[in-house]
Write an enzyme that holds these catalytic residues in place. Sequence first.
Site, PDB file in Angstrom:
ATOM      1  N   ASP A 254     -24.698  11.407  37.041  1.00  0.00           N
ATOM      2  CA  ASP A 254     -26.153  11.528  36.966  1.00  0.00           C
ATOM      3  C   ASP A 254     -26.819  11.059  38.260  1.00  0.00           C
ATOM      4  O   ASP A 254     -28.036  11.208  38.410  1.00  0.00           O
ATOM      5  CB  ASP A 254     -26.705  10.742  35.767  1.00  0.00           C
ATOM      6  N   ASP A 264     -30.552   8.083  44.330  1.00  0.00           N
ATOM      7  CA  ASP A 264     -30.555   6.908  43.446  1.00  0.00           C
ATOM      8  C   ASP A 264     -29.895   5.698  44.103  1.00  0.00           C
ATOM      9  O   ASP A 264     -28.733   5.371  43.843  1.00  0.00           O
ATOM     10  CB  ASP A 264     -29.890   7.211  42.097  1.00  0.00           C
TER      11      ASP A 264
HETATM   12  P1  AMP Z   1     -29.004   4.228  37.215  1.00  0.00           P
HETATM   13  O1  AMP Z   1     -27.651   3.639  36.982  1.00  0.00           O
HETATM   14  O2  AMP Z   1     -29.966   3.321  37.925  1.00  0.00           O
HETATM   15  O3  AMP Z   1     -28.916   5.557  37.880  1.00  0.00           O
HETATM   16  O4  AMP Z   1     -29.663   4.439  35.795  1.00  0.00           O
HETATM   17  C1  AMP Z   1     -29.014   5.064  34.728  1.00  0.00           C
HETATM   18  C2  AMP Z   1     -30.026   5.538  33.731  1.00  0.00           C
HETATM   19  O5  AMP Z   1     -30.782   4.433  33.240  1.00  0.00           O
HETATM   20  C3  AMP Z   1     -31.023   6.530  34.288  1.00  0.00           C
HETATM   21  O6  AMP Z   1     -31.249   7.496  33.312  1.00  0.00           O
HETATM   22  C4  AMP Z   1     -32.239   5.694  34.547  1.00  0.00           C
HETATM   23  O7  AMP Z   1     -33.438   6.438  34.465  1.00  0.00           O
HETATM   24  C5  AMP Z   1     -32.158   4.659  33.432  1.00  0.00           C
HETATM   25  N1  AMP Z   1     -32.811   3.400  33.818  1.00  0.00           N
HETATM   26  C6  AMP Z   1     -32.391   2.505  34.751  1.00  0.00           C
HETATM   27  N2  AMP Z   1     -33.244   1.468  34.828  1.00  0.00           N
HETATM   28  C7  AMP Z   1     -34.230   1.698  33.939  1.00  0.00           C
HETATM   29  C8  AMP Z   1     -35.423   1.009  33.545  1.00  0.00           C
HETATM   30  N3  AMP Z   1     -35.772  -0.158  34.083  1.00  0.00           N
HETATM   31  N4  AMP Z   1     -36.193   1.577  32.598  1.00  0.00           N
HETATM   32  C9  AMP Z   1     -35.861   2.749  32.028  1.00  0.00           C
HETATM   33  N5  AMP Z   1     -34.760   3.434  32.342  1.00  0.00           N
HETATM   34  C10 AMP Z   1     -33.953   2.936  33.284  1.00  0.00           C
HETATM   35 MG    MG Z   2     -29.726   7.157  38.326  1.00  0.00          MG
END
Ligand code: AMP
Ligand code: MG
Length: 490
Positions: A254, A264
């Site tokens: 993702d 990201d």
């Molecule tokens: P990441 O590992 O940062 O790419 O995040 C993985 C998933 O978690 C993605 O779908 C992000 O949108 C969601 N996500 C990460 N941090 C948050 C947050 N603080 N609030 C809502 N969703 C989050």
């Molecule tokens: Mg992400």
Amino acid sequence: MTHSLHSLPFSNSFAALPDVFYSRVAPTPFQTKPTLIHFNAEAAALLDLDPAVQHDPQFVDVFSGRQQLPGMDPIAMLYAGHQFGHYVAQLGDGRAILLGETTNARGDKWEMQLKGSGLTPYSRDADGRAVLRSSIREYLCSEAMHGLGIPTTRALCLIGSADEVYREHIETGAMITRLAPSHVRFGSFEVFYYREQYDHIKTLADYVITQHYPELAEKPDRYLRFLQTVVERSAHLLAQWQAVGFAHGVMNTDNMSILGLTLDYGPFGFMEAYHAGFICNHSDHRGRYAFDQQPDIGLFNLSCLAQTLLPLIEFDAAKAALDSYATYFTQAYQSLMTQKLGFESSLQQIAELLKELLQQMQQSRVDYTIFFRALSGVTIDNAPSDVLLRDKFIDRERFDRWLTNYRACLRSQARSDAARRHAMNAANPKYILRNYLAQQVIDQTARGDYAEIERLLTVLRTPHAEHPELSHYAEAPPAGTDPIQVSCSS
Ligand code: AMP
Ligand code: MG
């Protein structure tokens, strides 16, 4: 021609797709008054946006989600993904909102996404916010990657607030406006493959091809060519990451861009003391995304993407596309390392020279960036500058032997010392975004001193230039400082 805030033409082609691909959701503004911490004039130029817009009182309102401009159609995109090897069926923009897109006079389309803009239907248990710390890191790193010539998302501005956000400690929330031609990820396809909604895969593939790979649109085998192109771009991206010593801390599908962009920024890290097994993400206990694993993970992620396209392409053709990854990666990496070592063209001995050098660097914990930058000072004939290099190594005789072999290879090519030094300095950055530098900016910004961001960006934007007055930014972390732990908490 440049645009004011109000003349900027906005649309949202992704939001014109059927609503299975996203959810309409407005940003949630901060409760406290937001402040503009940094405006990125270089990114504004991509949008033909007049830099004077930063003084428009509405600017902060628009890019902190308080106000929308005509044509904006905010959505959160749906996706799934393989997280640390395990399929997670429902992810999506949990804290990012796609406001829309604008096309500049050159015909380049840029999506604008607010990150840290509140809850969406995909936020799961989280709060939809991003803390100042991680927003600064993403803001600086996307510009640093661009400066290094590595494909990446960009960022228009950084806006802070006094709103409290709860992580390991109480922090404050911030938003960045992220820019990319597209934010579609491998996971955007996976979600429909596992739901067996193959029509949606075709719709999404057609959208991505029409919008971003128009040269393929008329080809009968466009889906295969699309996969081949993503394979090639991703292989190239991984080679660039490896050559510069960059590690993405969460290389889940993702977080993999369909355009081959670095996407990201979370617990990323630039290698300092060389270590092949460098793990930049404190939460990555098993080292799945260790530095030396990342090229293979790139292939794993591409296989996940290829699988989702099987309803559209033949299995054998998809497999052949994946098989080309190793060749693309190896060619690109070898070419970059050949340049870093100062050779004009490939030589058979380079692979062996590099392997031995990296082993010695690992043994002596030599700073990767500083070493390669200093290597340009080597001359064909023995020179006093060697002392500076050899002093970095514990086993100096072993390094002397390496240097003798290296010189022998250099002599086999016709480049002068000066020409080689010039070429090497263009291939070996002096400046990278070291964690301790990012942390200094974070600390100063949190105290209300916003000038440090611009100072650091000066060197990160042109990291191959000398910048003698700012050369302290090229230094390794002061001896004795504890390494800064970065984790998924952001
Ligand atoms: P990441 O590992 O940062 O790419 O995040 C993985 C998933 O978690 C993605 O779908 C992000 O949108 C969601 N996500 C990460 N941090 C948050 C947050 N603080 N609030 C809502 N969703 C989050
Ligand atoms: Mg992400």
